[in-house]
Design a protein around this motif. Structure first.
Motif, PDB file in Angstrom:
ATOM      1  N   VAL A 152       0.834  -1.201   0.000  1.00  0.00           N
ATOM      2  CA  VAL A 152       0.000   0.000   0.000  1.00  0.00           C
ATOM      3  C   VAL A 152       0.869   1.252   0.000  1.00  0.00           C
ATOM      4  O   VAL A 152       0.617   2.219  -0.721  1.00  0.00           O
ATOM      5  N   PHE A 153       1.918   1.216   0.798  1.00  0.00           N
ATOM      6  CA  PHE A 153       2.834   2.367   0.890  1.00  0.00           C
ATOM      7  C   PHE A 153       3.522   2.628  -0.445  1.00  0.00           C
ATOM      8  O   PHE A 153       3.634   3.777  -0.889  1.00  0.00           O
ATOM      9  N   LEU A 154       3.969   1.561  -1.108  1.00  0.00           N
ATOM     10  CA  LEU A 154       4.706   1.712  -2.360  1.00  0.00           C
ATOM     11  C   LEU A 154       3.840   2.283  -3.470  1.00  0.00           C
ATOM     12  O   LEU A 154       4.324   3.045  -4.309  1.00  0.00           O
ATOM     13  N   THR A 155       2.573   1.931  -3.479  1.00  0.00           N
ATOM     14  CA  THR A 155       1.688   2.452  -4.514  1.00  0.00           C
ATOM     15  C   THR A 155       1.265   3.890  -4.236  1.00  0.00           C
ATOM     16  O   THR A 155       0.572   4.500  -5.046  1.00  0.00           O
ATOM     17  N   SER A 156       1.686   4.419  -3.090  1.00  0.00           N
ATOM     18  CA  SER A 156       1.321   5.787  -2.721  1.00  0.00           C
ATOM     19  C   SER A 156       2.515   6.719  -2.634  1.00  0.00           C
ATOM     20  O   SER A 156       2.410   7.902  -2.937  1.00  0.00           O
ATOM     21  N   VAL A 157       3.672   6.191  -2.184  1.00  0.00           N
ATOM     22  CA  VAL A 157       4.830   7.029  -1.890  1.00  0.00           C
ATOM     23  C   VAL A 157       6.076   6.401  -2.488  1.00  0.00           C
ATOM     24  O   VAL A 157       6.180   5.173  -2.611  1.00  0.00           O
ATOM     25  N   ASP A 158       7.046   7.215  -2.855  1.00  0.00           N
ATOM     26  CA  ASP A 158       8.336   6.741  -3.341  1.00  0.00           C
ATOM     27  C   ASP A 158       9.158   6.218  -2.163  1.00  0.00           C
ATOM     28  O   ASP A 158       9.466   6.967  -1.228  1.00  0.00           O
ATOM     29  N   GLY A 159       9.521   4.939  -2.212  1.00  0.00           N
ATOM     30  CA  GLY A 159      10.251   4.343  -1.100  1.00  0.00           C
ATOM     31  C   GLY A 159      11.762   4.485  -1.181  1.00  0.00           C
ATOM     32  O   GLY A 159      12.471   3.946  -0.323  1.00  0.00           O
ATOM     33  N   ASP A 160      12.281   5.196  -2.168  1.00  0.00           N
ATOM     34  CA  ASP A 160      13.730   5.307  -2.351  1.00  0.00           C
ATOM     35  C   ASP A 160      14.418   6.023  -1.190  1.00  0.00           C
ATOM     36  O   ASP A 160      15.610   5.829  -0.959  1.00  0.00           O
ATOM     37  N   GLN A 161      13.677   6.857  -0.464  1.00  0.00           N
ATOM     38  CA  GLN A 161      14.302   7.649   0.597  1.00  0.00           C
ATOM     39  C   GLN A 161      14.816   6.791   1.750  1.00  0.00           C
ATOM     40  O   GLN A 161      15.780   7.158   2.424  1.00  0.00           O
ATOM     41  N   ILE A 162      14.176   5.652   1.991  1.00  0.00           N
ATOM     42  CA  ILE A 162      14.626   4.807   3.103  1.00  0.00           C
ATOM     43  C   ILE A 162      15.613   3.732   2.644  1.00  0.00           C
ATOM     44  O   ILE A 162      16.150   2.989   3.466  1.00  0.00           O
ATOM     45  N   LYS A 163      15.852   3.665   1.343  1.00  0.00           N
ATOM     46  CA  LYS A 163      16.714   2.618   0.804  1.00  0.00           C
ATOM     47  C   LYS A 163      18.119   2.621   1.411  1.00  0.00           C
ATOM     48  O   LYS A 163      18.644   1.561   1.763  1.00  0.00           O
ATOM     49  N   PRO A 164      18.790   3.783   1.569  1.00  0.00           N
ATOM     50  CA  PRO A 164      20.133   3.768   2.164  1.00  0.00           C
ATOM     51  C   PRO A 164      20.162   3.174   3.565  1.00  0.00           C
ATOM     52  O   PRO A 164      21.119   2.501   3.947  1.00  0.00           O
ATOM     53  N   TRP A 165      19.107   3.409   4.340  1.00  0.00           N
ATOM     54  CA  TRP A 165      19.059   2.851   5.694  1.00  0.00           C
ATOM     55  C   TRP A 165      18.934   1.328   5.657  1.00  0.00           C
ATOM     56  O   TRP A 165      19.565   0.617   6.461  1.00  0.00           O
ATOM     57  N   VAL A 166      18.130   0.851   4.723  1.00  0.00           N
ATOM     58  CA  VAL A 166      17.969  -0.597   4.567  1.00  0.00           C
ATOM     59  C   VAL A 166      19.294  -1.235   4.164  1.00  0.00           C
ATOM     60  O   VAL A 166      19.712  -2.268   4.720  1.00  0.00           O
ATOM     61  N   LEU A 167      19.979  -0.620   3.199  1.00  0.00           N
ATOM     62  CA  LEU A 167      21.243  -1.160   2.728  1.00  0.00           C
ATOM     63  C   LEU A 167      22.299  -1.138   3.836  1.00  0.00           C
ATOM     64  O   LEU A 167      23.116  -2.054   3.942  1.00  0.00           O
ATOM     65  N   GLY A 168      22.277  -0.096   4.652  1.00  0.00           N
ATOM     66  CA  GLY A 168      23.208  -0.034   5.776  1.00  0.00           C
ATOM     67  C   GLY A 168      22.982  -1.173   6.756  1.00  0.00           C
ATOM     68  O   GLY A 168      23.934  -1.791   7.251  1.00  0.00           O
ATOM     69  N   TRP A 169      21.707  -1.469   7.032  1.00  0.00           N
ATOM     70  CA  TRP A 169      21.370  -2.582   7.925  1.00  0.00           C
ATOM     71  C   TRP A 169      21.825  -3.918   7.342  1.00  0.00           C
ATOM     72  O   TRP A 169      22.412  -4.757   8.037  1.00  0.00           O
ATOM     73  N   LEU A 170      21.593  -4.101   6.050  1.00  0.00           N
ATOM     74  CA  LEU A 170      21.990  -5.353   5.405  1.00  0.00           C
ATOM     75  C   LEU A 170      23.509  -5.518   5.422  1.00  0.00           C
ATOM     76  O   LEU A 170      24.020  -6.617   5.665  1.00  0.00           O
ATOM     77  N   ALA A 171      24.226  -4.434   5.155  1.00  0.00           N
ATOM     78  CA  ALA A 171      25.682  -4.500   5.172  1.00  0.00           C
ATOM     79  C   ALA A 171      26.188  -4.876   6.561  1.00  0.00           C
ATOM     80  O   ALA A 171      27.123  -5.675   6.704  1.00  0.00           O
ATOM     81  N   LEU A 172      25.573  -4.328   7.602  1.00  0.00           N
ATOM     82  CA  LEU A 172      25.958  -4.652   8.973  1.00  0.00           C
ATOM     83  C   LEU A 172      25.734  -6.138   9.247  1.00  0.00           C
ATOM     84  O   LEU A 172      26.595  -6.805   9.852  1.00  0.00           O
ATOM     85  N   MET A 173      24.607  -6.670   8.801  1.00  0.00           N
ATOM     86  CA  MET A 173      24.333  -8.086   8.986  1.00  0.00           C
ATOM     87  C   MET A 173      25.366  -8.941   8.242  1.00  0.00           C
ATOM     88  O   MET A 173      25.808  -9.984   8.741  1.00  0.00           O
ATOM     89  N   GLY A 174      25.756  -8.494   7.053  1.00  0.00           N
ATOM     90  CA  GLY A 174      26.764  -9.225   6.295  1.00  0.00           C
ATOM     91  C   GLY A 174      28.091  -9.282   7.017  1.00  0.00           C
ATOM     92  O   GLY A 174      28.760 -10.329   7.061  1.00  0.00           O
ATOM     93  N   VAL A 175      28.492  -8.162   7.630  1.00  0.00           N
ATOM     94  CA  VAL A 175      29.743  -8.117   8.393  1.00  0.00           C
ATOM     95  C   VAL A 175      29.663  -9.058   9.591  1.00  0.00           C
ATOM     96  O   VAL A 175      30.610  -9.800   9.893  1.00  0.00           O
ATOM     97  N   ILE A 176      28.529  -9.031  10.294  1.00  0.00           N
ATOM     98  CA  ILE A 176      28.356  -9.896  11.474  1.00  0.00           C
ATOM     99  C   ILE A 176      28.482 -11.368  11.087  1.00  0.00           C
ATOM    100  O   ILE A 176      29.151 -12.163  11.757  1.00  0.00           O
ATOM    101  N   ILE A 177      27.852 -11.740   9.969  1.00  0.00           N
ATOM    102  CA  ILE A 177      27.906 -13.138   9.527  1.00  0.00           C
ATOM    103  C   ILE A 177      29.332 -13.525   9.144  1.00  0.00           C
ATOM    104  O   ILE A 177      29.804 -14.619   9.473  1.00  0.00           O
ATOM    105  N   LEU A 178      30.039 -12.628   8.451  1.00  0.00           N
ATOM    106  CA  LEU A 178      31.416 -12.925   8.063  1.00  0.00           C
ATOM    107  C   LEU A 178      32.302 -13.108   9.283  1.00  0.00           C
ATOM    108  O   LEU A 178      33.150 -14.021   9.322  1.00  0.00           O
ATOM    109  N   VAL A 179      32.147 -12.253  10.279  1.00  0.00           N
ATOM    110  CA  VAL A 179      32.943 -12.368  11.501  1.00  0.00           C
ATOM    111  C   VAL A 179      32.674 -13.698  12.191  1.00  0.00           C
ATOM    112  O   VAL A 179      33.597 -14.398  12.624  1.00  0.00           O
ATOM    113  N   ARG A 180      31.394 -14.065  12.269  1.00  0.00           N
ATOM    114  CA  ARG A 180      31.041 -15.324  12.937  1.00  0.00           C
ATOM    115  C   ARG A 180      31.508 -16.534  12.143  1.00  0.00           C
ATOM    116  O   ARG A 180      31.809 -17.584  12.725  1.00  0.00           O
ATOM    117  N   SER A 181      31.551 -16.408  10.799  1.00  0.00           N
ATOM    118  CA  SER A 181      31.948 -17.558   9.986  1.00  0.00           C
ATOM    119  C   SER A 181      33.437 -17.855  10.108  1.00  0.00           C
ATOM    120  O   SER A 181      33.883 -18.941   9.723  1.00  0.00           O
TER     121      SER A 181
END
Length: 258
Positions: free
Chosen positions: A89-118
């Motif tokens: 519903v949100f996507l069909t109403s508003v451009d979601g690109d503004q929060i994309k950098p925050w999402v990517l930052g979170w994903l990158a952090l998770m990737g680092v955590i997994i690499l450290v644990r591996s």
């Protein structure tokens, strides 16, 4: 026919990665569609329509190989459906690109955590059920916005918390099919009620969706088998590297296009 074969090949490759590592089908498919000039909402709708079929095939394949943890599946799927509907519903109403950098930052952090644990001895444990529904809620919302946020968010978090990788991937993929169906239904309702007016744009990508579905369904059984036989430590390392690569591509791509 040429477009169909191209997207079938993309769907096959993307599903091999997604079914084995629990992510990337949506990201790869969405990135390709967006590069062809597809509007973001149309790209997300197209990818989710494909994921209803590829996700179902993947989930059934993982179930056959014993990779699905049912006690985790239900709260993930329920939370994902709610988050996916809200995100659609949100996507069909508003451009979601503004929060994309925050999402990517979170994903990158998770990737680092997994690499450290591996790099250490991995202590496997079942993730507590109480956190599954909120995780599904966030994953479903992000997935609806970008067409490929479920696997990177849900699978990555489950693996980083100690869930056995093959069960994290299998359970996540099975729940993703339910979420994709809910998001697709949301787009259909938005079209039917006049809330979203991109129907003609959506029709243009029928061949693309058919190709993604065909390639993805063919690849699903093979990907589930790969997930079952991969050793835990290299499996975790591959997931971490993939997350960082996807985040880097998504961050650097727009900068190069300027």
């Amino acid at each position: 026919m040429q477009d169909f074969l191209l997207f079938a090949a993309v769907g096959f490759a993307a599903q091999i990665v997604d079914g084995a590592l629990g992510m990337a089908f949506g990201v790869i498919s969405s990135t390709l569609l967006l590069s062809l000039g597809t509007p973001p909402a149309v790209a997300s709708a197209s990818v989710h329509a494909a994921k209803v079929f590829t996700g179902t095939a993947s989930g059934l394949s993982h179930l056959t190989h014993g990779n699905v943890r049912w006690s985790l599946f239900w709260p993930l799927a329920l939370g994902g459906v709610i988050g996916g509907v809200v995100g659609g519903v949100f996507l069909t109403s508003v451009d979601g690109d503004q929060i994309k950098p925050w999402v990517l930052g979170w994903l990158a952090l998770m990737g680092v955590i997994i690499l450290v644990r591996s790099t250490r001895e991995i202590r496997l444990r079942h993730v507590p059920i109480r956190g599954a529904a909120p995780l599904g809620l966030v994953g479903g919302f992000l997935d609806a916005l970008g067409g490929g946020g479920w696997g990177p968010t849900v699978t990555t978090t489950l693996v980083s918390a100690g869930e056995p990788p093959r069960q994290a991937v299998g359970t996540g993929n099975a729940a993703e099919a339910v979420v994709a169906a809910a998001v697709s239904t949301t787009f259909i309702v938005a079209l039917a009620t006049g809330h979203w007016r991109d129907l003609e744009d959506l029709r243009q990508y029928g061949t693309s969706v058919a190709g993604l579905v065909t390639g993805g369904v063919i690849a699903a059984p093979l990907a589930a088998r790969i997930a079952r036989v991969l050793p835990v430590q290299p499996f975790s390392w591959l997931i971490g590297v993939l997350i960082l690569l996807l985040a880097a591509i998504q961050l650097v791509g727009p900068l190069l296009g300027r």
